[in-house]
Design a protein around this motif. Sequence first.
Motif, short mmCIF file in Angstrom:
data_model
loop_
_atom_site.label_atom_id
_atom_site.label_comp_id
_atom_site.label_asym_id
_atom_site.label_seq_id
_atom_site.Cartn_x
_atom_site.Cartn_y
_atom_site.Cartn_z
N LEU A 1 0.82 -1.21 0.00
CA LEU A 1 0.00 0.00 0.00
C LEU A 1 0.85 1.26 0.00
CD1 LEU A 1 -2.78 -1.01 2.55
CD2 LEU A 1 -2.77 -1.24 0.06
N ASP B 1 1.01 5.89 10.40
CA ASP B 1 0.47 6.17 9.07
C ASP B 1 0.32 4.87 8.26
OD1 ASP B 1 0.32 8.85 9.66
OD2 ASP B 1 2.13 9.39 8.53
N SER C 1 -3.22 3.21 6.88
CA SER C 1 -3.51 2.84 5.48
C SER C 1 -4.09 1.43 5.40
CB SER C 1 -2.26 2.97 4.62
OG SER C 1 -1.35 1.91 4.84
N SER D 1 -7.80 1.64 6.38
CA SER D 1 -8.68 2.28 5.39
C SER D 1 -8.74 1.50 4.08
CB SER D 1 -8.22 3.71 5.14
OG SER D 1 -6.93 3.73 4.60
N ALA D 2 -7.89 0.49 3.91
CA ALA D 2 -7.87 -0.29 2.67
C ALA D 2 -8.76 -1.52 2.73
CB ALA D 2 -6.43 -0.71 2.34
#
Length: 87
Positions: free
Chosen positions: A70, A78, A82, A85-86
């Motif tokens: 990603l 961070d 990710s 949120s993926a």
Amino acid sequence: MSAVIGARTSGTPLLAPRTRMRLVAAAPALWRVLEPGGRVIGHLQTVTQAGGIRFRARRYNPATHAFRDLGDFWSADDAVESLMSAR
């Protein structure tokens, strides 16, 4: 000397206290990212680059039976964000 969250050169990366995810060692420089219930949502890998340590977020794709990168991030928080949120 002030501590920077996620800026560790060895051992398990530190995550912000508000993060509910936890890291479990999988291999040298590689951790499984687990939800509070224990489900694995991906991997966090440390990558050494000229500018310092980066954190690579890797998400498993069941359709291809492979991991998908990603991105590389300057903080472990961070990178974990990710992965969350993926979904």
